[in-house]
Design a protein around this motif. Structure first.
Motif, PDB file in Angstrom:
ATOM      1  N   LYS A  62       0.831  -1.213   0.000  1.00 22.65           N
ATOM      2  CA  LYS A  62       0.000   0.000   0.000  1.00 22.65           C
ATOM      3  C   LYS A  62       0.863   1.260   0.000  1.00 22.65           C
ATOM      4  CE  LYS A  62      -3.940  -2.163   2.272  1.00 22.65           C
ATOM      5  NZ  LYS A  62      -4.735  -2.261   3.508  1.00 22.65           N
ATOM      6  N   TRP A  63       1.887   1.267   0.846  1.00 18.92           N
ATOM      7  CA  TRP A  63       2.781   2.429   0.884  1.00 18.92           C
ATOM      8  C   TRP A  63       3.588   2.559  -0.409  1.00 18.92           C
ATOM      9  CZ3 TRP A  63       2.171   6.459   3.720  1.00 18.92           C
ATOM     10  CH2 TRP A  63       1.560   6.361   4.959  1.00 18.92           C
ATOM     11  N   ALA A  64       3.997   1.434  -0.954  1.00 12.87           N
ATOM     12  CA  ALA A  64       4.741   1.457  -2.213  1.00 12.87           C
ATOM     13  C   ALA A  64       3.868   2.025  -3.327  1.00 12.87           C
ATOM     14  CB  ALA A  64       5.217   0.054  -2.573  1.00 12.87           C
ATOM     15  N   LYS A  65       2.604   1.648  -3.356  1.00  8.98           N
ATOM     16  CA  LYS A  65       1.701   2.176  -4.381  1.00  8.98           C
ATOM     17  C   LYS A  65       1.516   3.678  -4.204  1.00  8.98           C
ATOM     18  CE  LYS A  65      -2.776   1.482  -6.547  1.00  8.98           C
ATOM     19  NZ  LYS A  65      -4.041   0.731  -6.517  1.00  8.98           N
ATOM     20  N   PHE A  66       1.352   4.132  -2.969  1.00  4.16           N
ATOM     21  CA  PHE A  66       1.227   5.571  -2.705  1.00  4.16           C
ATOM     22  C   PHE A  66       2.465   6.323  -3.197  1.00  4.16           C
ATOM     23  CE2 PHE A  66       2.434   9.019   0.212  1.00  4.16           C
ATOM     24  CZ  PHE A  66       1.428   9.931  -0.096  1.00  4.16           C
ATOM     25  N   LEU A  67       3.650   5.823  -2.830  1.00  9.74           N
ATOM     26  CA  LEU A  67       4.886   6.483  -3.253  1.00  9.74           C
ATOM     27  C   LEU A  67       5.049   6.457  -4.772  1.00  9.74           C
ATOM     28  CD1 LEU A  67       7.336   5.192  -0.501  1.00  9.74           C
ATOM     29  CD2 LEU A  67       6.412   7.508  -0.749  1.00  9.74           C
ATOM     30  N   ALA A  68       4.637   5.364  -5.410  1.00 10.23           N
ATOM     31  CA  ALA A  68       4.734   5.279  -6.868  1.00 10.23           C
ATOM     32  C   ALA A  68       3.791   6.273  -7.535  1.00 10.23           C
ATOM     33  CB  ALA A  68       4.428   3.858  -7.331  1.00 10.23           C
ATOM     34  N   ILE A  69       2.577   6.397  -7.027  1.00  9.84           N
ATOM     35  CA  ILE A  69       1.636   7.355  -7.604  1.00  9.84           C
ATOM     36  C   ILE A  69       2.149   8.777  -7.445  1.00  9.84           C
ATOM     37  CG2 ILE A  69      -0.679   8.344  -7.317  1.00  9.84           C
ATOM     38  CD1 ILE A  69      -1.646   5.444  -6.783  1.00  9.84           C
ATOM     39  N   LEU A 104       6.665  12.978 -11.988  1.00 12.95           N
ATOM     40  CA  LEU A 104       7.144  12.760 -13.355  1.00 12.95           C
ATOM     41  C   LEU A 104       6.374  13.645 -14.331  1.00 12.95           C
ATOM     42  CD1 LEU A 104       7.719   8.935 -13.705  1.00 12.95           C
ATOM     43  CD2 LEU A 104       9.298  10.711 -14.385  1.00 12.95           C
ATOM     44  N   GLY A 105       5.061  13.674 -14.185  1.00 11.34           N
ATOM     45  CA  GLY A 105       4.232  14.517 -15.041  1.00 11.34           C
ATOM     46  C   GLY A 105       4.595  15.988 -14.897  1.00 11.34           C
ATOM     47  N   LEU A 106       4.819  16.421 -13.661  1.00 14.97           N
ATOM     48  CA  LEU A 106       5.207  17.818 -13.435  1.00 14.97           C
ATOM     49  C   LEU A 106       6.578  18.126 -14.040  1.00 14.97           C
ATOM     50  CD1 LEU A 106       3.981  18.317  -9.759  1.00 14.97           C
ATOM     51  CD2 LEU A 106       2.942  19.227 -11.861  1.00 14.97           C
ATOM     52  N   MET A 107       7.492  17.163 -13.939  1.00 13.95           N
ATOM     53  CA  MET A 107       8.811  17.367 -14.547  1.00 13.95           C
ATOM     54  C   MET A 107       8.709  17.491 -16.059  1.00 13.95           C
ATOM     55  SD  MET A 107      11.162  14.715 -12.360  1.00 13.95           S
ATOM     56  CE  MET A 107      12.660  15.000 -13.273  1.00 13.95           C
ATOM     57  N   LEU A 129      13.858  16.564 -19.023  1.00 10.78           N
ATOM     58  CA  LEU A 129      13.341  15.391 -19.720  1.00 10.78           C
ATOM     59  C   LEU A 129      14.208  14.163 -19.444  1.00 10.78           C
ATOM     60  CD1 LEU A 129      12.173  16.717 -23.216  1.00 10.78           C
ATOM     61  CD2 LEU A 129      10.750  15.826 -21.354  1.00 10.78           C
ATOM     62  N   LEU A 130      15.515  14.341 -19.442  1.00  8.38           N
ATOM     63  CA  LEU A 130      16.421  13.225 -19.140  1.00  8.38           C
ATOM     64  C   LEU A 130      16.261  12.751 -17.699  1.00  8.38           C
ATOM     65  CD1 LEU A 130      19.647  14.356 -21.028  1.00  8.38           C
ATOM     66  CD2 LEU A 130      18.047  12.551 -21.679  1.00  8.38           C
ATOM     67  N   TYR A 173      13.968   8.821 -13.788  1.00  2.36           N
ATOM     68  CA  TYR A 173      13.088   8.667 -12.633  1.00  2.36           C
ATOM     69  C   TYR A 173      11.930   7.715 -12.934  1.00  2.36           C
ATOM     70  CZ  TYR A 173      10.554  10.216  -8.452  1.00  2.36           C
ATOM     71  OH  TYR A 173       9.904  10.264  -7.266  1.00  2.36           O
ATOM     72  N   TYR A 174      11.602   7.552 -14.218  1.00  3.08           N
ATOM     73  CA  TYR A 174      10.483   6.697 -14.600  1.00  3.08           C
ATOM     74  C   TYR A 174      10.713   5.238 -14.189  1.00  3.08           C
ATOM     75  CZ  TYR A 174       7.497   3.788 -17.485  1.00  3.08           C
ATOM     76  OH  TYR A 174       6.614   2.824 -17.903  1.00  3.08           O
ATOM     77  N   PHE A 175      11.904   4.724 -14.423  1.00  4.33           N
ATOM     78  CA  PHE A 175      12.163   3.303 -14.213  1.00  4.33           C
ATOM     79  C   PHE A 175      12.004   2.870 -12.752  1.00  4.33           C
ATOM     80  CE2 PHE A 175      14.198   4.205 -18.283  1.00  4.33           C
ATOM     81  CZ  PHE A 175      13.551   3.265 -19.063  1.00  4.33           C
ATOM     82  N   PRO A 176      12.635   3.546 -11.784  1.00  6.57           N
ATOM     83  CA  PRO A 176      12.407   3.100 -10.403  1.00  6.57           C
ATOM     84  C   PRO A 176      10.958   3.287  -9.960  1.00  6.57           C
ATOM     85  CG  PRO A 176      13.780   5.067 -10.442  1.00  6.57           C
ATOM     86  CD  PRO A 176      13.630   4.610 -11.852  1.00  6.57           C
ATOM     87  N   THR A 177      10.303   4.315 -10.468  1.00  3.29           N
ATOM     88  CA  THR A 177       8.900   4.527 -10.118  1.00  3.29           C
ATOM     89  C   THR A 177       8.032   3.401 -10.665  1.00  3.29           C
ATOM     90  OG1 THR A 177       9.297   6.918 -10.158  1.00  3.29           O
ATOM     91  CG2 THR A 177       7.008   6.195 -10.202  1.00  3.29           C
ATOM     92  N   ARG A 178       8.304   2.989 -11.889  1.00  2.00           N
ATOM     93  CA  ARG A 178       7.543   1.893 -12.493  1.00  2.00           C
ATOM     94  C   ARG A 178       7.804   0.573 -11.760  1.00  2.00           C
ATOM     95  NH1 ARG A 178       3.015   1.076 -15.368  1.00  2.00           N
ATOM     96  NH2 ARG A 178       3.142  -0.989 -16.254  1.00  2.00           N
ATOM     97  N   TYR A 179       9.060   0.303 -11.394  1.00  2.00           N
ATOM     98  CA  TYR A 179       9.368  -0.906 -10.637  1.00  2.00           C
ATOM     99  C   TYR A 179       8.623  -0.914  -9.296  1.00  2.00           C
ATOM    100  CZ  TYR A 179      13.248  -1.818 -13.873  1.00  2.00           C
ATOM    101  OH  TYR A 179      14.007  -2.067 -14.985  1.00  2.00           O
ATOM    102  N   LEU A 180       8.591   0.234  -8.638  1.00  2.00           N
ATOM    103  CA  LEU A 180       7.906   0.331  -7.351  1.00  2.00           C
ATOM    104  C   LEU A 180       6.406   0.101  -7.507  1.00  2.00           C
ATOM    105  CD1 LEU A 180       8.293   0.948  -4.330  1.00  2.00           C
ATOM    106  CD2 LEU A 180       7.896   3.361  -4.883  1.00  2.00           C
ATOM    107  N   TYR A 181       5.830   0.685  -8.548  1.00  2.00           N
ATOM    108  CA  TYR A 181       4.401   0.505  -8.802  1.00  2.00           C
ATOM    109  C   TYR A 181       4.085  -0.963  -9.111  1.00  2.00           C
ATOM    110  CZ  TYR A 181      -0.249   1.147 -10.748  1.00  2.00           C
ATOM    111  OH  TYR A 181      -1.590   1.054 -10.997  1.00  2.00           O
TER     112      TYR A 181
END
Length: 147
Positions: free
Chosen positions: A28-35, A41-44, A76-77, A82-90
Motif C-alpha cells: 500500500k505504501w509502495a503504491k502511494f509512493l509510486a503514484i 514525473l508529469g510535473l517534470m 526530460l532526461l 526517474y520513470y524506471f524506479p517509479t515503475r518498478y515500485l508501482y
C-alpha cells in the motif's frame, strides 16, 4: 530441505498471516509512493516542455536561447531516469497486493522481481553518481595543485 546457493541448508520458507500483513501494508505504501512519483514525473515533463517552449520563444534574443532549452532537455532526461524506479515500485505494489490477496505464487515472484530491479537500478545509479563525485573531487584536487 532445500540447499541455497551459498550452501546453507534451510527449511522451506512460509508466509504466515503476520508477514502477509506486513507485505500488504508495504504494498500500500509502495503504491502511494509510486503514484506520487508518477505525479512528479508529469510535473517534470510539463516543466521541461515549458522550458523548451520558453527557449524557443526567446531564441531571437542573443545569449538566452540555449539556457531554457538546455534546462528543459535536462528535465526530460531526469524524468526518463526517474520513470524506471517509479515503475518498478508501482509494479511491486500491484503484484504484491494480488499475490497476498489471491495466494498466487507467480505474482509473489513477479513482485519480488520488481523489488530486485528497483534496488538494482538504484544501486547502479548510486555507483554512477558516486563515480562522478569522485571524478569531480579528483579534478578539483588536480586543479588546486595546478594553481
Amino acid at each position: 530441505m532445500e540447499t541455497l546457493d551459498n550452501n546453507i541448508t534451510s527449511a522451506e520458507l512460509s508466509l504466515n498471516s503476520k508477514i502477509n500483513n506486513f507485505l500488504l501494508e508495504t504494498a500500500k505504501w509502495a503504491k502511494f509512493l509510486a503514484i506520487v512519483g508518477f505525479v512528479f514525473l508529469g510535473l517534470m515533463i510539463l516543466g521541461a516542455l515549458f522550458m523548451i517552449g520558453a527557449g524557443a520563444s526567446v531564441s531571437r534574443l542573443p545569449g538566452l536561447a540555449g539556457g531554457p532549452v538546455l534546462v528543459g532537455v535536462t528535465y526530460l532526461l531526469m524524468a526518463l531516469l526517474y520513470y524506471f524506479p517509479t515503475r518498478y515500485l508501482y509494479n511491486f505494489a500491484i503484484k504484491m497486493k494480488l499475490a497476498i490477496q489471491n495466494s498466487q505464487q507467480n505474482n509473489l515472484e513477479d513482485a519480488f522481481e520488481n523489488l530486485k530491479s528497483l534496488f538494482k537500478f538504484s544501486g547502479i545509479f548510486m555507483i554512477v553518481i558516486l563515480s562522478i563525485y569522485a571524478l569531480i573531487f579528483l579534478l578539483g584536487l588536480i586543479g588546486l595543485a595546478a594553481m
